[in-house]
Design an enzyme around this catalytic site. Structure first.
Site, PDB file in Angstrom:
ATOM      1  N   HIS A   1     -12.131  -5.224   7.245  1.00 48.89           N
ATOM      2  CA  HIS A   1     -12.412  -4.046   8.071  1.00 48.89           C
ATOM      3  C   HIS A   1     -13.190  -2.974   7.325  1.00 48.89           C
ATOM      4  O   HIS A   1     -13.599  -1.974   7.901  1.00 48.89           O
ATOM      5  CB  HIS A   1     -11.121  -3.489   8.690  1.00 48.89           C
ATOM      6  CG  HIS A   1     -10.222  -2.746   7.736  1.00 48.89           C
ATOM      7  ND1 HIS A   1     -10.232  -1.379   7.618  1.00 48.89           N
ATOM      8  CD2 HIS A   1      -9.286  -3.184   6.865  1.00 48.89           C
ATOM      9  CE1 HIS A   1      -9.327  -1.001   6.722  1.00 48.89           C
ATOM     10  NE2 HIS A   1      -8.741  -2.079   6.244  1.00 48.89           N
TER      11      HIS A   1
ATOM     12  N   THR B   1      -4.599  -4.943   1.139  1.00 49.83           N
ATOM     13  CA  THR B   1      -3.236  -4.752   0.632  1.00 49.83           C
ATOM     14  C   THR B   1      -2.598  -6.092   0.279  1.00 49.83           C
ATOM     15  O   THR B   1      -2.054  -6.269  -0.817  1.00 49.83           O
ATOM     16  CB  THR B   1      -2.382  -4.021   1.680  1.00 49.83           C
ATOM     17  OG1 THR B   1      -3.005  -2.754   1.943  1.00 49.83           O
ATOM     18  CG2 THR B   1      -0.968  -3.802   1.185  1.00 49.83           C
TER      19      THR B   1
ATOM     20  N   CYS C   1      -4.592   6.065   3.534  1.00 44.33           N
ATOM     21  CA  CYS C   1      -3.164   5.725   3.540  1.00 44.33           C
ATOM     22  C   CYS C   1      -2.316   6.845   2.970  1.00 44.33           C
ATOM     23  O   CYS C   1      -1.212   7.086   3.410  1.00 44.33           O
ATOM     24  CB  CYS C   1      -2.906   4.477   2.733  1.00 44.33           C
ATOM     25  SG  CYS C   1      -4.358   3.582   2.317  1.00 44.33           S
TER      26      CYS C   1
HETATM   27  C1  LIG Z   1      -9.755   0.333  -2.968  1.00 45.58           C
HETATM   28  C2  LIG Z   1      -8.897  -0.157  -1.856  1.00 45.58           C
HETATM   29  N1  LIG Z   1      -8.055  -1.191  -2.084  1.00 45.58           N
HETATM   30  C3  LIG Z   1      -7.270  -1.687  -1.101  1.00 45.58           C
HETATM   31  C4  LIG Z   1      -7.269  -1.160   0.174  1.00 45.58           C
HETATM   32  C5  LIG Z   1      -6.353  -1.732   1.218  1.00 45.58           C
HETATM   33  O1  LIG Z   1      -7.047  -2.523   2.129  1.00 45.58           O
HETATM   34  P1  LIG Z   1      -6.441  -2.857   3.594  1.00 45.58           P
HETATM   35  O2  LIG Z   1      -6.489  -1.612   4.383  1.00 45.58           O
HETATM   36  O3  LIG Z   1      -7.354  -3.924   4.125  1.00 45.58           O
HETATM   37  O4  LIG Z   1      -5.061  -3.377   3.382  1.00 45.58           O
HETATM   38  C6  LIG Z   1      -8.132  -0.085   0.449  1.00 45.58           C
HETATM   39  C7  LIG Z   1      -8.178   0.534   1.807  1.00 45.58           C
HETATM   40  O5  LIG Z   1      -7.728   1.606   2.063  1.00 45.58           O
HETATM   41  C8  LIG Z   1      -8.959   0.420  -0.581  1.00 45.58           C
HETATM   42  O6  LIG Z   1      -9.781   1.439  -0.367  1.00 45.58           O
END
Ligand SMILES: Cc1ncc(COP(=O)(O)O)c(C=O)c1O
Lengths: 404, 378
Positions: B200, B70, B321
């Site tokens: 992660h 993110t 999410c």
């Molecule tokens: C394609 C994609 N981009 C970005 C993210 C966000 O990553 P993070 O959870 O490390 O903020 C995710 C995770 O859900 C994802 O699948």
């Protein structure tokens, strides 16, 4: 489809007839070093060229690795294919698509050592050129006089070869072909660049660093080791002489008037460097000085400092501007290391207003009150010599290895 | 337990947790401190940066550590357009990006930037000619994900990058959060300027991430302060998390190289699911090897997820999410324009830790639970 081999051309070597064979051998061993973990690639040479046979290794990776080998003028990837005309067409298009930069104009140059091939050179140029044009609708033009890209097709009895993209090499002379010199390596931005330029001109380089704990930290020493490590990547290994300099530096602070301490420090470093040079059979000393950059690098300073030796002092950066030096350091990947904010022995003791125009007779007068000779001898004797490997994986820190 | 929700997050490797614990406990110095403790922390940070750069075939100065996907996406997108605002104010992205890209673009629209959202086909992929037509004089950023997190479709990043290479003013950002370790991506060949990854998702720890920033690319930072990470991201570095991530990346890429079972598991799941009447596959044939997305129209996603959980199987609805607040998959809706399909989406996502036995158990469970639920729901 895969690239078959990479053609390597050497530049200035061709003019040095006498030592040519040893130069070529040196270069070959450096190319081997650069690609040693790409197990299948093989290096061979003919009269005026060298070849890396890829045997399945990625051509971009190989080019990336050997582009920096000193002595190489240029590189070209080449395809080896069967004699069927359709195969030649496909290969031409493949070669075209693999180019690192999309050309606007091109031409085809065919050579036929096999005169029985069903198409003559003109027909080949038309057939293959036409195929490229059709597949690049409207974005490509033929220009036989000054093309962006010249696709070379060579028809032999056993196979057809395609090449044409020319990638610039590092130039210069093979490492070690010009003799040995000692580099005064401070941890700053300039000296590693001076080292690279010297190696590029064929010099074998050993590094000398002056270490003054506790005035300079373990980290500043580590920084120099990291820089030496980068320099070692050129040919696999480099020697780093670490001179214990604290006692001399303390004495200078005590004995020499403040505005002359810098001049004296430099003179003593040079005397020690010269003694180490002699011991290691070098023939010159390299510094990263650039005219007028700091107080110690004015012409007057150099005149006063240089008095202590008549060994040639090579200053590859003497006329280069700081911004250009920074750009070179970035290119050689030493900038980041040099930019770490640790003191070296020069910065800690720099007086508030060092003489920019020191005079020989004055510095000689001040130094006349002390006998530095025994201290110089001791410093040379106690110098620690490290052999720094240029292996990409540095296993200096075994304790932390298993964290990774 | 069968953990088939690896696109939401992965289980950290035990070795990774070991590294984290050791670094956090023993090398707790601040890398900016001048003393020896600081030096050894900094050394670890440098080594991690170097290892990650080597694994990704970039240089260490192009690696910026972040707190995850993110933040990486926010920094890349906001940072690039704010730094290049004098060159234009048009952004191109796709309809099916992760929320951290979509919402970032929407917030930039509030600021006055214009955004084009490219449509996707039934294969979950954009069409290059749509992109070509969307490019304008004032376009400054194209942001397109590599592997989609919901259905696993793969965008033609190399083709796009080659095309964009002729537009030096346009920055090219790729969200590679789902692709890393699963589908190879050559940053150079694809002319990528910015690329987001998240620790992660490849068995590292939450709160760690990588943003690749090609040298000479300008970004205006989201966080200002002590100028860590080449000024792109101020804040004391999470050394333990970063070292752990370097290890996780090495281990994951090693597994990727040893031709593994993931593709085999996916093939098995796809072909078995296809045989089940009432199941519609949403993932394209040519998708990433670790994501299988399907719908059972008539049974709401959430109901089926809980049913699977009764058998110890952990899968998910849409992306983690969005699954809490929205019941339908926007991505599946955009692809098929079919509401009942979009509200019954199940995503199975595997990793190198899974095996074929587990896949067999999952198919078995799907068949049983379907039979049971369909009786109730009618
Ligand atoms: C394609 C994609 N981009 C970005 C993210 C966000 O990553 P993070 O959870 O490390 O903020 C995710 C995770 O859900 C994802 O699948």
């Amino acid at each position: 489809m895969e690239f078959d081999h990479i053609i390597i051309r050497y530049g200035e070597l061709s003019t040095k007839k006498r030592n040519r064979k040893s130069f070529v051998d040196k270069m070959k061993s450096h190319i081997r070093w650069a690609i040693k973990d790409l197990k299948h690639a093989k290096v061979t040479s003919s009269r005026d060229r060298m070849y890396v046979l890829l045997n399945g290794e990625d051509h971009l990776e190989v080019i990336q690795r050997i582009k920096g080998v000193y002595g190489i003028q240029s590189l070209s990837p080449a395809l080896k294919i069967g004699r069927d005309i359709e195969e030649v067409k496909t290969a031409a298009l493949y070669y075209f698509e693999q180019l690192s930069k999309r050309p606007e104009t091109f031409k085809i140059t065919t050579r036929r050592s096999d005169k029985d091939y069903p198409y003559d050179t003109n027909e080949m140029n038309h057939l293959i050129g036409g195929h490229l044009l059709i597949n690049n609708d409207g974005h490509l033009k033929v220009d036989v006089k000054n093309p962006d890209f010249n696709l070379r097709i060579e028809i032999r009895r056993e196979a057809v070869y395609l090449t044409g993209e020319i990638i610039e090499g590092a130039g210069g002379l093979p490492f070690g072909s010009s003799g040995k010199a000692m580099l005064m390596l401070s941890g700053g931005i300039d000296s590693p660049v001076a080292g690279f330029l010297s190696m590029k001109r064929g010099l074998e380089v050993e590094c000398i660093h002056f270490y003054s704990p506790p005035f300079t930290s373990e980290r500043s020493k580590q920084k120099v080791i990291d820089l030496a490590h980068k320099l070692a990547e050129v040919n696999g290994t480099i020697k780093l002489h670490i001179v214990p300099f604290t006692d001399i530096q303390v004495l200078i602070q005590k004995q020499i008037p403040e505005n002359y301490t810098m001049t004296s420090t430099r003179r003593l470093m040079l005397r020690i460097a010269d003694a180490i040079r002699e011991k290691n059979e070098g023939m010159a000393i390299i510094t990263g000085e650039s005219l007028g950059q700091v107080a110690s690098q004015t012409l007057e300073s150099m005149f006063a400092i240089n008095e202590v030796t008549n060994t040639p002092i090579l200053r590859p950066l003497i006329t280069v501007d700081k911004t250009e030096i920074i750009a070179m350091a970035r290119e050689m990947e030493t900038l980041e290391i040099s930019n770490q904010p640790f003191e070296d022995c020069c910065t800690v003791f720099t007086p508030a207003s060092p003489k920019t125009k020191p005079r020989r007779e004055k510095v000689n007068y001040y130094e006349g009150f002390v006998d530095f000779e025994p201290m110089i001898e001791k410093a040379v004797q106690d110098t620690e010599t490290l052999r720094i490997s240029g292996e990409k994986q540095d296993n200096v820190d075994e304790t932390i290895e298993d964290l990774f | 337990m069968i953990y088939f929700d690896n696109s939401a997050t992965t289980k950290p490797y035990p070795e990774v947790i070991e590294s984290f614990a050791k670094v956090a406990g023993e090398y707790f110095g601040n890398p900016s401190s001048l003393h020896g403790l600081g030096a050894s922390a900094e050394r670890l940070l440098q080594k991690a940066r170097k290892q990650i750069a080597d694994l990704l075939h970039t240089t260490p100065s192009e690696i910026v550590f972040t707190s995850g996907g993110t933040e990486g996406n926010n920094l890349a997108i906001k940072g690039a357009v704010h730094a290049a605002a004098k060159n234009g104010n048009h952004i191109i992205t796709t309809e099916m990006e992760h929320a951290s890209v979509l919402e970032t673009c929407r917030s930039l629209e509030q600021e006055g930037f214009e955004v084009t959202y490219l449509p996707v086909t039934k294969d979950g992929s954009i069409v290059l000619s749509d992109l070509i037509h969307a490019i304008r004089e004032d376009t400054i950023l194209v942001s397109i994900m590599h592997v989609n997190n919901e259905i696993g479709s793969i965008q033609p990043i190399e083709e796009i990058g080659r095309y964009l290479a002729d537009f030096p003013k346009i920055m090219f950002h790729v969200d590679h959060v789902q692709g890393i370790g699963k589908v190879p991506l050559d940053f150079n060949k694809c002319h990528i300027d910015l690329c987001t990854m998240s620790g992660h998702k490849f068995h590292g720890l939450k709160g760690t991430g990588i943003l690749y920033v090609r040298s000479h690319v300008k970004l205006s930072p989201l966080f200002t302060g002590g100028n860590q990470e080449s000024k792109f991201r101020s804040g004391t570095e999470n050394v333990a998390g970063i070292v752990a991530m370097a290890k996780a990346l090495r281990m994951t890429l090693n597994k990727q190289n040893q031709a593994s079972d993931v593709a085999e598991i996916r093939d098995y799941l796809m072909s078995e699911l296809k045989k089940i009447e009432g199941v519609k596959i949403n993932s394209p044939e040519s998708g990433a090897p670790h994501i299988v997305n399907f719908s059972i129209p008539g049974i709401k996603s959430e109901v089926f997820i809980h049913a699977l959980e009764e058998s110890g199987i952990f899968a998910s609805t849409t992306s983690a999410c969005s699954s809490k607040n929205k019941a339908i998959s926007e991505t599946v809706l955009a692809m098929f324009h079919d509401l009942s399909r979009a509200e019954s989406v199940i995503r199975i996502s595997t990793s190198y830790e899974n095996n074929l036995e587990e896949a067999k158990a999952v198919i078995q469970a799907v068949i049983e639970k379907m039979a049971k639920l369909q009786k109730v729901m009618r």
